[in-house]
Design a protein around this motif. Structure first.
Motif, PDB file in Angstrom:
ATOM      1  N   GLN A   1    -110.637  27.654  63.109  1.00  0.00           N
ATOM      2  CA  GLN A   1    -110.882  27.762  61.557  1.00  0.00           C
ATOM      3  C   GLN A   1    -110.462  29.173  61.105  1.00  0.00           C
ATOM      4  O   GLN A   1    -110.397  30.110  61.927  1.00  0.00           O
ATOM      5  CB  GLN A   1    -112.631  27.789  61.402  1.00  0.00           C
ATOM      6  CG  GLN A   1    -113.050  26.355  61.699  1.00  0.00           C
ATOM      7  CD  GLN A   1    -114.667  26.529  61.719  1.00  0.00           C
ATOM      8  OE1 GLN A   1    -115.174  27.333  62.008  1.00  0.00           O
ATOM      9  NE2 GLN A   1    -114.851  25.077  61.310  1.00  0.00           N
ATOM     10  N   LEU A   2    -109.812  28.924  59.991  1.00  0.00           N
ATOM     11  CA  LEU A   2    -109.164  30.357  59.297  1.00  0.00           C
ATOM     12  C   LEU A   2    -109.787  30.509  57.953  1.00  0.00           C
ATOM     13  O   LEU A   2    -110.032  29.384  57.198  1.00  0.00           O
ATOM     14  CB  LEU A   2    -107.660  29.787  59.151  1.00  0.00           C
ATOM     15  CG  LEU A   2    -106.917  29.214  60.421  1.00  0.00           C
ATOM     16  CD1 LEU A   2    -105.518  28.847  60.264  1.00  0.00           C
ATOM     17  CD2 LEU A   2    -106.881  30.460  61.309  1.00  0.00           C
ATOM     18  N   VAL A   3    -109.874  31.677  57.539  1.00  0.00           N
ATOM     19  CA  VAL A   3    -110.450  32.113  56.398  1.00  0.00           C
ATOM     20  C   VAL A   3    -109.473  33.153  55.964  1.00  0.00           C
ATOM     21  O   VAL A   3    -109.530  34.241  56.331  1.00  0.00           O
ATOM     22  CB  VAL A   3    -111.869  32.508  56.399  1.00  0.00           C
ATOM     23  CG1 VAL A   3    -112.481  33.087  55.154  1.00  0.00           C
ATOM     24  CG2 VAL A   3    -112.686  31.407  57.075  1.00  0.00           C
TER      25      VAL A   3
ATOM     26  N   ARG B   1    -102.540  42.965  50.260  1.00  0.00           N
ATOM     27  CA  ARG B   1    -102.389  42.739  51.699  1.00  0.00           C
ATOM     28  C   ARG B   1    -103.215  41.660  51.989  1.00  0.00           C
ATOM     29  O   ARG B   1    -104.826  41.737  51.594  1.00  0.00           O
ATOM     30  CB  ARG B   1    -102.975  44.087  52.773  1.00  0.00           C
ATOM     31  CG  ARG B   1    -102.834  43.814  54.080  1.00  0.00           C
ATOM     32  CD  ARG B   1    -103.279  45.141  54.645  1.00  0.00           C
ATOM     33  NE  ARG B   1    -103.277  44.841  56.348  1.00  0.00           N
ATOM     34  CZ  ARG B   1    -102.338  45.104  56.940  1.00  0.00           C
ATOM     35  NH1 ARG B   1    -101.001  45.426  56.628  1.00  0.00           N
ATOM     36  NH2 ARG B   1    -102.417  44.902  58.165  1.00  0.00           N
ATOM     37  N   LEU B   2    -102.803  40.570  52.453  1.00  0.00           N
ATOM     38  CA  LEU B   2    -103.554  39.311  52.532  1.00  0.00           C
ATOM     39  C   LEU B   2    -104.148  39.317  54.363  1.00  0.00           C
ATOM     40  O   LEU B   2    -103.450  39.823  55.141  1.00  0.00           O
ATOM     41  CB  LEU B   2    -103.149  37.923  52.321  1.00  0.00           C
ATOM     42  CG  LEU B   2    -102.322  37.979  50.994  1.00  0.00           C
ATOM     43  CD1 LEU B   2    -101.594  36.458  50.839  1.00  0.00           C
ATOM     44  CD2 LEU B   2    -103.336  38.036  49.910  1.00  0.00           C
ATOM     45  N   SER B   3    -105.238  38.936  54.541  1.00  0.00           N
ATOM     46  CA  SER B   3    -105.824  38.767  55.707  1.00  0.00           C
ATOM     47  C   SER B   3    -106.207  37.307  56.077  1.00  0.00           C
ATOM     48  O   SER B   3    -106.771  36.777  55.177  1.00  0.00           O
ATOM     49  CB  SER B   3    -106.963  39.689  55.963  1.00  0.00           C
ATOM     50  OG  SER B   3    -106.465  41.037  55.806  1.00  0.00           O
ATOM     51  N   CYS B   4    -106.339  37.025  57.104  1.00  0.00           N
ATOM     52  CA  CYS B   4    -106.722  35.714  57.734  1.00  0.00           C
ATOM     53  C   CYS B   4    -107.513  36.014  58.895  1.00  0.00           C
ATOM     54  O   CYS B   4    -106.900  36.529  59.979  1.00  0.00           O
ATOM     55  CB  CYS B   4    -105.604  34.685  57.808  1.00  0.00           C
ATOM     56  SG  CYS B   4    -105.934  33.048  58.500  1.00  0.00           S
TER      57      CYS B   4
ATOM     58  N   VAL C   1    -104.566  37.756  61.402  1.00  0.00           N
ATOM     59  CA  VAL C   1    -103.469  37.986  61.044  1.00  0.00           C
ATOM     60  C   VAL C   1    -103.157  38.343  59.453  1.00  0.00           C
ATOM     61  O   VAL C   1    -103.944  38.022  58.900  1.00  0.00           O
ATOM     62  CB  VAL C   1    -102.383  36.520  61.329  1.00  0.00           C
ATOM     63  CG1 VAL C   1    -103.161  35.387  60.425  1.00  0.00           C
ATOM     64  CG2 VAL C   1    -101.049  36.560  60.898  1.00  0.00           C
ATOM     65  N   SER C   2    -102.298  39.297  59.342  1.00  0.00           N
ATOM     66  CA  SER C   2    -102.081  40.037  57.880  1.00  0.00           C
ATOM     67  C   SER C   2    -100.753  39.556  57.191  1.00  0.00           C
ATOM     68  O   SER C   2     -99.719  39.381  58.054  1.00  0.00           O
ATOM     69  CB  SER C   2    -102.436  41.304  57.788  1.00  0.00           C
ATOM     70  OG  SER C   2    -103.867  41.438  58.257  1.00  0.00           O
ATOM     71  N   LEU C   3    -100.743  39.702  56.023  1.00  0.00           N
ATOM     72  CA  LEU C   3     -99.509  39.821  55.411  1.00  0.00           C
ATOM     73  C   LEU C   3     -99.471  40.723  54.127  1.00  0.00           C
ATOM     74  O   LEU C   3    -100.157  40.769  53.210  1.00  0.00           O
ATOM     75  CB  LEU C   3     -99.201  38.395  54.295  1.00  0.00           C
ATOM     76  CG  LEU C   3     -97.778  37.991  53.820  1.00  0.00           C
ATOM     77  CD1 LEU C   3     -96.824  38.032  55.103  1.00  0.00           C
ATOM     78  CD2 LEU C   3     -97.727  36.880  52.880  1.00  0.00           C
ATOM     79  N   GLN C   4     -98.564  41.924  54.575  1.00  0.00           N
ATOM     80  CA  GLN C   4     -98.692  42.759  53.590  1.00  0.00           C
ATOM     81  C   GLN C   4     -97.414  42.752  52.788  1.00  0.00           C
ATOM     82  O   GLN C   4     -96.320  42.562  52.949  1.00  0.00           O
ATOM     83  CB  GLN C   4     -98.035  44.367  54.313  1.00  0.00           C
ATOM     84  CG  GLN C   4     -97.943  45.354  53.588  1.00  0.00           C
ATOM     85  CD  GLN C   4     -99.149  45.862  52.722  1.00  0.00           C
ATOM     86  OE1 GLN C   4    -100.332  45.850  53.135  1.00  0.00           O
ATOM     87  NE2 GLN C   4     -99.024  46.146  51.335  1.00  0.00           N
TER      88      GLN C   4
ATOM     89  N   GLY D   1    -106.203  27.446  56.336  1.00  0.00           N
ATOM     90  CA  GLY D   1    -107.277  28.011  55.729  1.00  0.00           C
ATOM     91  C   GLY D   1    -107.526  27.372  54.404  1.00  0.00           C
ATOM     92  O   GLY D   1    -106.743  26.781  54.056  1.00  0.00           O
ATOM     93  N   GLN D   2    -108.125  27.614  53.351  1.00  0.00           N
ATOM     94  CA  GLN D   2    -108.555  27.085  52.168  1.00  0.00           C
ATOM     95  C   GLN D   2    -107.562  27.719  51.091  1.00  0.00           C
ATOM     96  O   GLN D   2    -107.709  27.311  49.881  1.00  0.00           O
ATOM     97  CB  GLN D   2    -110.165  27.512  51.862  1.00  0.00           C
ATOM     98  CG  GLN D   2    -110.339  28.973  51.238  1.00  0.00           C
ATOM     99  CD  GLN D   2    -110.400  30.021  52.268  1.00  0.00           C
ATOM    100  OE1 GLN D   2    -110.246  29.511  53.440  1.00  0.00           O
ATOM    101  NE2 GLN D   2    -110.353  31.136  51.559  1.00  0.00           N
TER     102      GLN D   2
END
Length: 123
Positions: free
Chosen positions: A3-5, A19-22, A80-83, A114-115
């Motif tokens: 499950q991913l958020v 910065r996105l995080s999951c 996991v992140s996306l800068q 994820g959503q």
């Protein structure tokens, strides 16, 4: 089962950063390659970046993301992140993280999603 958020989206001016995080559930996170995709209104979902399982030493980026975005993973934290730097209005989209057992940029080959989180870049 994974499950991913996602989190970290928002409104930013052109040239800014986000910065996105999951966050992932499950004890097998490290065995999945993780990807970030995005979908703008009226457009198909497109690949942004991915990172290989375990060490995460191999990454791949779509052309629009090269030199501006950086994907990373922390297996100890199941994240996991996306800068994203130097953001442009054309980066505006809903961003999704996804998990797969394959090394692929094809969305249909990712089994877990994820959503999504909205990123809006104003000019």
């Amino acid at each position: 089962q994974v499950q991913l958020v996602e989190s970290g989206g928002g409104l930013v001016q052109a040239g800014g950063s986000l910065r996105l995080s999951c966050a992932a559930s499950g004890r097998t996170f490290s065995s999945y390659a993780m990807g970030w995709f995005r979908q703008a209104p009226g457009k198909e979902r497109e690949f942004v970046a991915n990172i290989i399982w375990n060490s995460g030493t191999t990454t791949r980026y779509a052309e629009p993301a090269k030199g501006r975005f950086t994907i990373s993973r922390d297996n100890a934290k199941n994240t996991v992140s996306l800068q994203m730097n130097s953001l442009k209005p054309e980066d505006t989209a809903v961003y999704y993280c996804a998990a797969t057992r394959s090394w692929t940029t094809i969305a249909s080959e990712y089994g877990y999603w994820g959503q999504g989180t909205q990123v809006t870049v104003s000019s």
